[in-house]
Design an enzyme around this catalytic site. Structure first.
Site, mmCIF file in Angstrom:
data_model
loop_
_atom_site.group_PDB
_atom_site.id
_atom_site.type_symbol
_atom_site.label_atom_id
_atom_site.label_comp_id
_atom_site.label_asym_id
_atom_site.label_seq_id
_atom_site.Cartn_x
_atom_site.Cartn_y
_atom_site.Cartn_z
ATOM 1 N N LYS A 197 6.041 -2.196 8.944
ATOM 2 C CA LYS A 197 6.352 -0.160 8.369
ATOM 3 C C LYS A 197 4.958 0.428 9.027
ATOM 4 C CE LYS A 197 7.146 3.447 5.394
ATOM 5 N NZ LYS A 197 7.973 2.884 3.632
ATOM 6 N N ARG A 207 10.754 13.333 3.881
ATOM 7 C CA ARG A 207 10.022 13.930 2.615
ATOM 8 C C ARG A 207 10.421 15.253 2.471
ATOM 9 N NH1 ARG A 207 4.788 12.127 5.267
ATOM 10 N NH2 ARG A 207 5.106 9.209 5.271
ATOM 11 N N ARG A 220 -0.279 8.311 4.847
ATOM 12 C CA ARG A 220 0.260 6.864 4.188
ATOM 13 C C ARG A 220 -1.062 6.037 5.279
ATOM 14 N NH1 ARG A 220 3.200 8.221 0.610
ATOM 15 N NH2 ARG A 220 5.518 8.822 0.982
ATOM 16 N N GLU A 236 2.437 -9.179 9.355
ATOM 17 C CA GLU A 236 2.867 -8.716 7.982
ATOM 18 C C GLU A 236 4.649 -9.585 7.785
ATOM 19 O OE1 GLU A 236 1.924 -6.507 5.884
ATOM 20 O OE2 GLU A 236 0.450 -5.419 7.150
ATOM 21 N N LYS A 251 10.128 -0.711 11.166
ATOM 22 C CA LYS A 251 10.821 0.679 10.924
ATOM 23 C C LYS A 251 9.417 1.391 11.260
ATOM 24 C CE LYS A 251 10.798 4.427 7.450
ATOM 25 N NZ LYS A 251 10.735 4.160 5.811
ATOM 26 N N SER A 277 14.182 9.348 9.695
ATOM 27 C CA SER A 277 15.178 10.359 9.081
ATOM 28 C C SER A 277 14.962 11.693 10.813
ATOM 29 C CB SER A 277 14.202 11.533 7.691
ATOM 30 O OG SER A 277 13.145 11.058 8.432
ATOM 31 N N TYR A 316 20.979 7.631 9.205
ATOM 32 C CA TYR A 316 21.852 8.569 8.583
ATOM 33 C C TYR A 316 23.527 8.342 9.823
ATOM 34 C CZ TYR A 316 17.394 8.677 6.140
ATOM 35 O OH TYR A 316 16.170 7.976 5.140
HETATM 36 C C1 PBG Z 1 8.619 4.954 0.707
HETATM 37 C C2 PBG Z 1 10.257 5.418 2.003
HETATM 38 C C3 PBG Z 1 9.816 6.858 3.491
HETATM 39 C C4 PBG Z 1 10.855 6.089 4.196
HETATM 40 C C5 PBG Z 1 11.894 4.936 3.836
HETATM 41 N N1 PBG Z 1 10.660 4.659 2.501
HETATM 42 C C6 PBG Z 1 8.509 7.431 3.254
HETATM 43 C C7 PBG Z 1 7.182 7.222 3.866
HETATM 44 O O1 PBG Z 1 7.102 6.388 3.798
HETATM 45 O O2 PBG Z 1 6.083 8.208 3.782
HETATM 46 C C8 PBG Z 1 10.832 6.849 5.279
HETATM 47 C C9 PBG Z 1 12.792 6.890 5.871
HETATM 48 C C10 PBG Z 1 13.200 7.439 7.544
HETATM 49 O O3 PBG Z 1 12.090 8.917 7.602
HETATM 50 O O4 PBG Z 1 14.363 7.946 7.469
HETATM 51 N N2 PBG Z 1 9.760 4.864 -0.190
#
Ligand code: PBG
Length: 326
Positions: A197, A207, A220, A236, A251, A277, A316
């Site tokens: 990720k 968010r 992050r 990983e 991701k 997203s 989505y």
């Molecule tokens: C963290 C999490 C995130 C997403 C899924 N799980 C956000 C992040 O790491 O800041 C993002 C998913 C998306 O953008 O569709 N719980």
């Protein structure tokens, strides 16, 4: 011997011929719908930066999952938005917390017809928006966070989750969750590890959907992967498999198709990709301007993620794609 001249266009002449020779297929069976459920609202709330996506009430979530089931979508992944956030994210393991009660509703409603996955993290539940508990210096304390993830995993499993999906990128999170699940008698609950990720700018609309702002303009980058690194993704992934992950995820998806292909080539477990997203929102925005055909581009994107080697796609677009191809 000379070969007859190759004429690939012979294989493209009709829709039936193209179907026959297609190397990759996108099926409703490949789709996982990410869904948001928010505590304390009376009506579903649209998410402005994710047109067509809602923060659901418990009731509207049931309806959405039934509709997805009827379209043949095999799985959903649930994210919760609690009314009360605190420093450690304790609503993530409260048996009466929003995701836990929603899981019970869904299990009642759809039985085993839909795989119920849960995102496992605390960022939606902490008042500072980080994916773990902070140490005295304001950075995320890895090992203290593992204990919180273990509690949340057991709460989700108790509430009926089939699959828990740790997304916080703490070292050792899969091992901690696996042993907590096994100790609690949940050896049949699977782990889908958000293994590779990346610290991506494409999570912005998400968010908004979960009402998370990272405190003090933070980010992050100290725990999610750095975008230049592809080989590191395999480290990983291997770590997570050694720790007991059943499935691994890459991701985001479109900006990391190379990583999906590398992971696919390296492992034999199911590989998931999260079409996130920002990837969804960009296409919706362009389509709303009449700049491109949103349905066609959406399906092309999902197909390209399958072509790179993903077995399943969290997107989505799941419902719309199921309507289009089902
Ligand atoms: C963290 C999490 C995130 C997403 C899924 N799980 C956000 C992040 O790491 O800041 C993002 C998913 C998306 O953008 O569709 N719980």
């Amino acid at each position: 011997m000379a070969y007859p001249e190759s004429r690939p266009r012979r294989m493209r002449r009709s829709a039936a011929m193209r179907r026959l020779v297609a190397e990759t297929r996108l099926s409703v069976d490949d789709l996982v719908a990410p869904l948001f459920v928010r505590e304390g609202i009376e009506e579903p709330q649209p998410v402005a930066s994710l047109p067509g996506v809602f923060q659901h009430t418990r009731n509207s979530l049931r309806g959405e999952v039934v509709a997805l089931r009827d379209l043949g979508v095999p799985a959903v992944i649930i994210f919760g938005i609690p009314e009360r956030k605190d420093a450690v994210g304790s609503e993530a393991w409260n048996p009466d917390g929003i995701v836990q009660v929603a899981l019970c509703d869904l299990r009642d409603e759809v039985g085993d017809d839909v795989v119920l996955m849960t995102d496992l993290c605390v960022d939606e539940y902490t008042d500072h928006g980080h994916c773990g508990v902070l140490d005295g210096c304001g950075s995320v304390d890895n090992d203290a966070t593992l204990e919180l993830y273990a509690r949340a995993a057991v709460a989700q499993a108790d509430a009926g989750a089939d699959v828990t999906a740790p997304s916080g990128m703490m070292d050792g999170q899969v091992a901690a969750i696996r042993s907590a699940l096994d100790d609690a008698g949940h050896d049949q609950v699977a782990i889908l590890a958000y293994a590779a990720k990346y610290a991506s700018a494409l999570y912005g609309p998400f968010r908004d959907a979960v009402d998370v702002q990272i405190a003090d303009g933070g980010d992050r980058k100290g725990y999610q992967q750095d975008p230049p690194n592809a080989r590191e993704a395999l480290v990983e992934v291997c770590n997570d498999l050694d720790q007991g992950a059943d499935m691994v995820m890459v991701k985001p998806a479109l900006a990391y198709l190379d990583v999906i292909a590398d992971v696919r080539a390296a492992v034999d477990v199911p590989v998931a990709a999260y079409h996130v997203s920002g990837e969804y929102a960009m296409v919706q925005a362009a389509a709303a301007n009449g700049w491109l055909d949103g349905d066609a581009v959406g399906l092309e994107h999902l197909l390209s993620i399958r072509r790179a080697g993903a077995d399943m796609i969290l997107s989505y677009l799941a419902r719309r794609a199921a309507e289009l191809i089902g």
